[in-house]
Design a protein around this motif. Sequence first.
Motif, mmCIF file in Angstrom:
data_model
loop_
_atom_site.group_PDB
_atom_site.id
_atom_site.type_symbol
_atom_site.label_atom_id
_atom_site.label_comp_id
_atom_site.label_asym_id
_atom_site.label_seq_id
_atom_site.Cartn_x
_atom_site.Cartn_y
_atom_site.Cartn_z
ATOM 1 N N LEU A 101 59.237 -111.551 -85.327
ATOM 2 C CA LEU A 101 60.563 -111.015 -85.633
ATOM 3 C C LEU A 101 61.489 -112.113 -86.158
ATOM 4 C CD1 LEU A 101 60.997 -108.609 -82.585
ATOM 5 C CD2 LEU A 101 60.656 -107.955 -84.975
ATOM 6 N N ARG A 102 61.354 -113.295 -85.607
ATOM 7 C CA ARG A 102 62.146 -114.412 -86.136
ATOM 8 C C ARG A 102 61.723 -114.725 -87.572
ATOM 9 N NH1 ARG A 102 65.654 -116.763 -82.990
ATOM 10 N NH2 ARG A 102 65.537 -116.540 -80.720
ATOM 11 N N GLY A 103 60.424 -114.595 -87.826
ATOM 12 C CA GLY A 103 59.950 -114.820 -89.187
ATOM 13 C C GLY A 103 60.475 -113.797 -90.173
ATOM 14 N N LEU A 104 60.854 -112.614 -89.691
ATOM 15 C CA LEU A 104 61.406 -111.570 -90.553
ATOM 16 C C LEU A 104 62.930 -111.648 -90.653
ATOM 17 C CD1 LEU A 104 59.194 -108.508 -89.510
ATOM 18 C CD2 LEU A 104 59.044 -109.862 -91.604
ATOM 19 N N GLY A 105 63.522 -112.646 -90.001
ATOM 20 C CA GLY A 105 64.956 -112.859 -90.165
ATOM 21 C C GLY A 105 65.824 -112.499 -88.984
ATOM 22 N N TYR A 106 65.244 -112.075 -87.870
ATOM 23 C CA TYR A 106 66.044 -111.746 -86.679
ATOM 24 C C TYR A 106 66.246 -113.026 -85.863
ATOM 25 C CZ TYR A 106 65.003 -106.870 -87.779
ATOM 26 O OH TYR A 106 64.898 -105.649 -88.405
ATOM 27 N N SER A 107 67.484 -113.403 -85.687
ATOM 28 C CA SER A 107 67.775 -114.652 -84.974
ATOM 29 C C SER A 107 68.388 -114.431 -83.599
ATOM 30 C CB SER A 107 68.708 -115.531 -85.818
ATOM 31 O OG SER A 107 69.912 -114.830 -86.135
ATOM 32 N N HIS A 108 69.045 -113.295 -83.395
ATOM 33 C CA HIS A 108 69.689 -113.024 -82.094
ATOM 34 C C HIS A 108 68.793 -112.073 -81.295
ATOM 35 C CE1 HIS A 108 73.251 -115.055 -83.533
ATOM 36 N NE2 HIS A 108 73.262 -114.282 -84.613
ATOM 37 N N ARG B 251 74.943 -107.564 -75.389
ATOM 38 C CA ARG B 251 75.991 -107.699 -76.405
ATOM 39 C C ARG B 251 75.698 -108.888 -77.336
ATOM 40 N NH1 ARG B 251 80.330 -108.061 -73.255
ATOM 41 N NH2 ARG B 251 80.619 -105.798 -73.256
ATOM 42 N N GLY B 252 75.796 -108.628 -78.647
ATOM 43 C CA GLY B 252 75.615 -109.683 -79.635
ATOM 44 C C GLY B 252 74.186 -109.929 -80.053
ATOM 45 N N HIS B 253 73.236 -109.133 -79.558
ATOM 46 C CA HIS B 253 71.827 -109.330 -79.899
ATOM 47 C C HIS B 253 71.335 -108.242 -80.853
ATOM 48 C CE1 HIS B 253 72.207 -111.654 -76.130
ATOM 49 N NE2 HIS B 253 71.288 -112.433 -76.686
ATOM 50 N N GLU B 254 70.460 -108.633 -81.761
ATOM 51 C CA GLU B 254 69.855 -107.686 -82.692
ATOM 52 C C GLU B 254 68.603 -107.037 -82.122
ATOM 53 O OE1 GLU B 254 70.201 -109.554 -86.990
ATOM 54 O OE2 GLU B 254 69.602 -111.086 -85.520
ATOM 55 N N VAL B 255 67.907 -107.782 -81.274
ATOM 56 C CA VAL B 255 66.643 -107.332 -80.689
ATOM 57 C C VAL B 255 66.695 -107.569 -79.188
ATOM 58 C CG1 VAL B 255 64.132 -107.644 -80.651
ATOM 59 C CG2 VAL B 255 65.386 -107.912 -82.801
ATOM 60 N N VAL B 256 66.232 -106.607 -78.414
ATOM 61 C CA VAL B 256 66.094 -106.796 -76.970
ATOM 62 C C VAL B 256 64.644 -106.513 -76.600
ATOM 63 C CG1 VAL B 256 68.492 -106.263 -76.476
ATOM 64 C CG2 VAL B 256 66.827 -104.419 -76.460
ATOM 65 N N MET B 257 64.062 -107.377 -75.765
ATOM 66 C CA MET B 257 62.647 -107.240 -75.427
ATOM 67 C C MET B 257 62.351 -108.029 -74.154
ATOM 68 S SD MET B 257 61.179 -109.803 -78.409
ATOM 69 C CE MET B 257 59.474 -109.480 -78.001
ATOM 70 N N GLY B 258 61.124 -107.940 -73.691
ATOM 71 C CA GLY B 258 60.700 -108.705 -72.519
ATOM 72 C C GLY B 258 61.126 -108.054 -71.218
ATOM 73 N N MET B 259 60.711 -108.681 -70.101
ATOM 74 C CA MET B 259 61.082 -108.139 -68.804
ATOM 75 C C MET B 259 62.394 -108.738 -68.339
ATOM 76 S SD MET B 259 58.426 -109.967 -66.161
ATOM 77 C CE MET B 259 58.442 -111.724 -65.848
ATOM 78 N N PRO B 260 63.191 -107.991 -67.572
ATOM 79 C CA PRO B 260 62.978 -106.607 -67.128
ATOM 80 C C PRO B 260 63.521 -105.564 -68.103
ATOM 81 C CG PRO B 260 64.903 -107.495 -66.036
ATOM 82 C CD PRO B 260 64.387 -108.592 -66.936
ATOM 83 N N THR B 261 63.825 -105.994 -69.343
ATOM 84 C CA THR B 261 64.437 -105.072 -70.303
ATOM 85 C C THR B 261 63.586 -103.836 -70.535
ATOM 86 O OG1 THR B 261 65.531 -106.923 -71.411
ATOM 87 C CG2 THR B 261 65.339 -104.869 -72.650
ATOM 88 N N PHE B 262 62.250 -104.062 -70.656
ATOM 89 C CA PHE B 262 61.396 -102.913 -70.995
ATOM 90 C C PHE B 262 61.362 -101.856 -69.898
ATOM 91 C CE2 PHE B 262 58.321 -106.229 -69.511
ATOM 92 C CZ PHE B 262 57.925 -105.627 -68.332
ATOM 93 N N CYS B 263 61.781 -102.221 -68.687
ATOM 94 C CA CYS B 263 61.830 -101.224 -67.608
ATOM 95 C C CYS B 263 62.930 -100.189 -67.849
ATOM 96 C CB CYS B 263 62.072 -101.913 -66.266
ATOM 97 S SG CYS B 263 60.842 -103.148 -65.817
ATOM 98 N N PHE B 264 63.887 -100.522 -68.707
ATOM 99 C CA PHE B 264 65.030 -99.641 -68.967
ATOM 100 C C PHE B 264 65.019 -99.153 -70.416
ATOM 101 C CE2 PHE B 264 66.167 -102.337 -65.427
ATOM 102 C CZ PHE B 264 66.777 -101.462 -64.532
ATOM 103 N N TRP B 265 63.825 -98.981 -70.977
ATOM 104 C CA TRP B 265 63.758 -98.614 -72.391
ATOM 105 C C TRP B 265 64.408 -97.259 -72.667
ATOM 106 C CZ3 TRP B 265 61.249 -94.219 -74.060
ATOM 107 C CH2 TRP B 265 60.357 -93.612 -73.174
ATOM 108 N N GLU B 266 64.348 -96.344 -71.713
ATOM 109 C CA GLU B 266 64.982 -95.038 -71.931
ATOM 110 C C GLU B 266 66.506 -95.159 -71.983
ATOM 111 O OE1 GLU B 266 62.625 -91.490 -70.096
ATOM 112 O OE2 GLU B 266 62.452 -93.165 -68.695
ATOM 113 N N GLN B 267 67.073 -95.962 -71.074
ATOM 114 C CA GLN B 267 68.521 -96.171 -71.091
ATOM 115 C C GLN B 267 68.951 -96.902 -72.370
ATOM 116 O OE1 GLN B 267 66.510 -96.657 -68.571
ATOM 117 N NE2 GLN B 267 67.358 -95.700 -66.738
#
Length: 342
Positions: free
Chosen positions: A8-15, A46-62
């Motif tokens: 994703l960083r290689g595709l231009g996502y930095s945040h 706030r301020g991020h283009e991409v969110v991933m990793g734990m524990p974020t993926f536990c709240f993917w529906e929210q």
Amino acid sequence: LKTLHQALRGLGYSHIYDQEDVLNTYHQWDRVLRDGDESALGEIFRGHEVVMGMPTFCFWEQVTKMYPNAKVILTVREEEDWWQSVCHTWNFMEKDLPGAPLKHGSKMRWCEQWLVPSYHKYCEALRFAWKTTLGVHALGGESGLNEVLARNCFRRHNAYVEATLGTETLSDGSPRLLVYNVAKDGWKPLSNFLGKSTPQAEVEFPCVTGVPCFPGGEVKGTTPSYEEQLLPDLDSEFADQVRREMRRGLFLSAAILTLVAGIVIAGLARYSIEVPPSLTCLGFLSLLVVSWNVHVVLQGLVLRVPALFMLPTAMKGLFIAGALQACFISYGILKEMLVTQD
């Protein structure tokens, strides 16, 4: 996920918000986990283009509800490879990493909360992610992970995400979900899905194989020191906070134990209270139990941290001395009882 992160960083996502950022947002995660305050998720991301990793993926529906125009990438891999990776990471975090972040016994967690509350909040986020991923009872046995339960959770999660988002489309008619095998699919499906230009053929797709088991850690050629594993960034605010809390917690614990012992000894000396032998034995037994438990906790939390190296060893020495003293006292009491009977 680390390979996807680099792609994703290689595709231009930095945040990009990944699991390393939990070190800076564990207070907000504590609000989410303890108080159910889902509004804290907005503060975290706030301020991020991409969110991933734990524990974020536990709240993917929210997260998908909060960001209705966000695209979702479901990474998949061979189940056996996934299981071997889980076992490797669990063995390290459960048995080798200081503080044993995945231990969830009430005694350890209470002491952890008392000695280092910041580290406790951080570990609670990790435990939640693992239990959510592998099943609420997956960490419950002394023999290790529950393989059947963990594999079933892996299959159910992938099937549920595909069933929920597989038919959804965004306002422009593009699909919302990409089921993506990082090891096989390469640049094209990822860049097409995100509407990015596919990198030139000479740009190799990233492959990250050495992943730190503890968020915030670094992959090194040599085995990191014990303190580096516990506090990956030794100069960070989080590391300083943990050190301050540990010193404060140990000082207060020692002060309280000393005060209680002093009050008991002073009371006995002032009123010349004759303590029954059975009560004396019970008191020594209680002292041994407390000493052993303190030793176990210190062994798990602070062993080999340079400034605190001697604490677990000292507690073990006190335990041995107390055990020998209890034997001598018990021998004297029994001998006195035999002489009295004669």
